[in-house]
Design a protein around this motif. Structure first.
Motif, PDB file in Angstrom:
ATOM      1  N   ASP A 161      34.839 -11.606 -31.417  1.00 21.16           N
ATOM      2  CA  ASP A 161      35.291 -12.517 -30.365  1.00 21.16           C
ATOM      3  C   ASP A 161      36.480 -11.866 -29.651  1.00 21.16           C
ATOM      4  OD1 ASP A 161      36.544 -14.602 -28.941  1.00 21.16           O
ATOM      5  OD2 ASP A 161      35.742 -16.111 -30.308  1.00 21.16           O
ATOM      6  N   ALA A 162      36.318 -11.521 -28.366  1.00 19.21           N
ATOM      7  CA  ALA A 162      37.366 -10.779 -27.642  1.00 19.21           C
ATOM      8  C   ALA A 162      38.364 -11.694 -26.930  1.00 19.21           C
ATOM      9  CB  ALA A 162      36.712  -9.837 -26.636  1.00 19.21           C
ATOM     10  N   ARG A 163      38.206 -13.000 -27.092  1.00 21.82           N
ATOM     11  CA  ARG A 163      39.129 -13.927 -26.415  1.00 21.82           C
ATOM     12  C   ARG A 163      40.472 -13.957 -27.145  1.00 21.82           C
ATOM     13  NH1 ARG A 163      36.311 -19.417 -26.964  1.00 21.82           N
ATOM     14  NH2 ARG A 163      36.016 -18.586 -29.064  1.00 21.82           N
ATOM     15  N   ARG A 200      41.225  -8.840 -26.902  1.00 24.14           N
ATOM     16  CA  ARG A 200      41.568  -7.712 -26.034  1.00 24.14           C
ATOM     17  C   ARG A 200      43.084  -7.560 -25.937  1.00 24.14           C
ATOM     18  NH1 ARG A 200      44.525  -8.103 -21.802  1.00 24.14           N
ATOM     19  NH2 ARG A 200      43.389  -9.930 -21.045  1.00 24.14           N
ATOM     20  N   GLU A 201      43.779  -8.713 -25.876  1.00 24.60           N
ATOM     21  CA  GLU A 201      45.218  -8.671 -25.654  1.00 24.60           C
ATOM     22  C   GLU A 201      45.965  -8.036 -26.834  1.00 24.60           C
ATOM     23  OE1 GLU A 201      46.873  -9.759 -22.670  1.00 24.60           O
ATOM     24  OE2 GLU A 201      48.263  -8.492 -23.763  1.00 24.60           O
ATOM     25  N   ASP A 202      45.563  -8.409 -28.064  1.00 28.08           N
ATOM     26  CA  ASP A 202      46.238  -7.866 -29.248  1.00 28.08           C
ATOM     27  C   ASP A 202      45.328  -6.885 -29.974  1.00 28.08           C
ATOM     28  OD1 ASP A 202      48.582  -9.474 -28.940  1.00 28.08           O
ATOM     29  OD2 ASP A 202      47.364 -11.166 -29.559  1.00 28.08           O
ATOM     30  N   PHE A 203      44.688  -6.027 -29.209  1.00 27.65           N
ATOM     31  CA  PHE A 203      43.650  -5.144 -29.762  1.00 27.65           C
ATOM     32  C   PHE A 203      44.173  -4.312 -30.926  1.00 27.65           C
ATOM     33  CE2 PHE A 203      41.068  -1.298 -29.873  1.00 27.65           C
ATOM     34  CZ  PHE A 203      39.796  -1.826 -29.889  1.00 27.65           C
ATOM     35  N   GLU A 204      45.328  -3.698 -30.727  1.00 24.11           N
ATOM     36  CA  GLU A 204      45.826  -2.760 -31.738  1.00 24.11           C
ATOM     37  C   GLU A 204      46.097  -3.464 -33.076  1.00 24.11           C
ATOM     38  OE1 GLU A 204      48.997  -0.405 -30.235  1.00 24.11           O
ATOM     39  OE2 GLU A 204      49.147   0.762 -32.080  1.00 24.11           O
ATOM     40  N   ILE A 205      46.763  -4.618 -33.000  1.00 21.88           N
ATOM     41  CA  ILE A 205      47.114  -5.354 -34.226  1.00 21.88           C
ATOM     42  C   ILE A 205      45.847  -5.868 -34.916  1.00 21.88           C
ATOM     43  CG2 ILE A 205      48.332  -7.407 -35.093  1.00 21.88           C
ATOM     44  CD1 ILE A 205      50.236  -7.023 -32.640  1.00 21.88           C
ATOM     45  N   SER A 229      35.222  -8.910 -23.047  1.00 24.34           N
ATOM     46  CA  SER A 229      34.219  -8.322 -23.940  1.00 24.34           C
ATOM     47  C   SER A 229      33.849  -6.914 -23.469  1.00 24.34           C
ATOM     48  CB  SER A 229      32.984  -9.215 -24.031  1.00 24.34           C
ATOM     49  OG  SER A 229      32.493  -9.501 -22.756  1.00 24.34           O
ATOM     50  N   GLN A 230      33.694  -6.764 -22.161  1.00 28.66           N
ATOM     51  CA  GLN A 230      33.349  -5.440 -21.606  1.00 28.66           C
ATOM     52  C   GLN A 230      34.466  -4.432 -21.896  1.00 28.66           C
ATOM     53  OE1 GLN A 230      30.422  -4.307 -19.996  1.00 28.66           O
ATOM     54  NE2 GLN A 230      31.533  -2.404 -20.363  1.00 28.66           N
ATOM     55  N   MET A 231      35.710  -4.899 -21.752  1.00 25.92           N
ATOM     56  CA  MET A 231      36.849  -3.998 -21.984  1.00 25.92           C
ATOM     57  C   MET A 231      36.950  -3.598 -23.451  1.00 25.92           C
ATOM     58  SD  MET A 231      39.510  -5.779 -19.368  1.00 25.92           S
ATOM     59  CE  MET A 231      40.928  -4.785 -19.664  1.00 25.92           C
ATOM     60  N   VAL A 232      36.729  -4.565 -24.338  1.00 26.67           N
ATOM     61  CA  VAL A 232      36.785  -4.250 -25.779  1.00 26.67           C
ATOM     62  C   VAL A 232      35.630  -3.325 -26.141  1.00 26.67           C
ATOM     63  CG1 VAL A 232      36.554  -5.255 -28.098  1.00 26.67           C
ATOM     64  CG2 VAL A 232      38.061  -6.318 -26.439  1.00 26.67           C
TER      65      VAL A 232
END
Lengths: 183, 155
Positions: free
Chosen positions: A94-96, A114-119, A148-151
């Motif tokens: 879930d990329a939200r 996507r916003e906290d991808f690294e963590i 979702s596309q960005m992730v």
């Protein structure tokens, strides 16, 4: 000569605007310093932030191993998604933002915002990196969201080759569930 | 009947609570997620990247403060004036985005999907807000000037 009442009121309004705006800016900057991850003063676009996170992950990552799995189409329909979820054929992401994930998500899905991808990636590292060819499906809010596309492209850069999108996202899934309940 | 409602002092109180609530809520949602608000500001393509995050950090606190001042009453007239200016500015910003055909995310109440319909909805909401705040400000000015007129010594 004393300034008349309307002129005084205007002066008061402008003074109030100046003082409040300056204080708000100072308070805003101060609050930022106490955040877990303070916002940088110069803006970076969503893509730049995500690429930065990917780069940070890449910098301390071992080489991936190969393994075969089910090959997914690039984009899944609601029906295909239902089968994938029911048979647990893929890892659903879930990329939200996590707050939306908490208020409702597709069964078996795990949160990789996507916003906290690294963590979030660090939290899922073991599950993800055990097999970089495992089937993965990503979704976000609806067809109009781009998370979702960005992730997906971020995971592509990290070496994940079997990643599909469920474009309809949570909006289509929840609507589908509702329709099924009514029927 | 409508005139009676519009001129009632309760209308002023109701408008104050309503507008203050909207501004406090809008500010709080944006304070919670400044990155999403910065993305919204960036989607309007009006500001350089050096200013976007500074505004994304300061503006939500400003909105919340204005809401609190409007509710508290100490500087309510001044707060109404600034809210009126801000609402007008928001309208102009949204209109220019529509004219330029930009796909923007208003970001008025935190993050949201980008769609043309949402932008029109935000514009409608802002226009309504301008009218409400304008009425509130005029009523406050009127009440203040009437009071000072009544208290003024005879010439």
């Amino acid at each position: 000569m004393k300034p008349n009442k309307p002129a005084k009121q205007w002066q008061g309004n402008l003074m109030f605007l100046w003082i409040t705006a300056t204080s708000a800016l100072c308070i805003g900057l101060l609050i930022n310093q106490f955040r877990d991850k303070p916002v940088a003063l110069v803006y970076q676009s969503k893509e730049q932030r995500l690429m930065q996170a990917v780069q940070n992950i890449k910098n301390n990552q071992p080489v991936a191993e190969d393994d075969d799995g089910i090959q997914l189409p690039e984009i899944l329909t609601l029906e295909q998604m239902r089968v994938v979820v029911k048979k647990e054929q893929a890892l659903v992401l879930d990329a939200r933002p996590e707050i939306f994930y908490r208020s409702g998500h597709i069964p078996t899905a795990v949160s990789l915002p996507r916003e906290d991808f690294e963590i979030s990636y660090a939290k899922l590292k073991e599950q993800l990196e055990q097999n970089k060819n495992q089937p993965i499906v990503i979704y976000c809010s609806s067809e109009s969201c781009e998370d979702s596309q960005m992730v997906k492209s971020a995971l592509g850069q990290l070496g994940y080759s079997n990643v599909a999108l469920f474009k309809g996202g949570w909006a289509e899934w929840s609507k589908g569930e509702l329709n099924e309940d009514i029927l | 009947m409508i005139k009676k409602i519009l001129l009632s002092p309760w209308t002023v109180v109701l408008l104050r609570v309503l507008i203050a609530g909207v501004f406090i809520y809008a500010g709080a949602t944006k304070i919670a997620n400044p990155r999403a608000f910065a993305d919204s500001i960036a989607s309007f393509r009006m500001l350089p990247s050096e200013l976007i995050n500074v505004i994304a950090l300061g503006l939500p606190v400003f909105e919340a403060m204005l809401g609190v001042f409007l509710l508290m009453g100490k500087w309510k007239r001044q707060a109404a004036f600034v809210i009126l200016l801000m609402s007008l500015a928001f309208c102009i910003i949204i209109i220019q985005a529509l004219v330029r055909g930009l796909e923007v995310n208003c970001g008025c109440f935190g993050a949201g999907a980008t769609s043309q319909w949402d932008v029109w909805l935000s514009l409608g909401r802002d226009v309504l807000l301008v009218f409400l705040v304008w009425w509130l400000y005029v009523r406050m000015l009127w009440a203040e000037n009437k009071k000072s007129f009544l208290l003024a010594p005879e010439a």
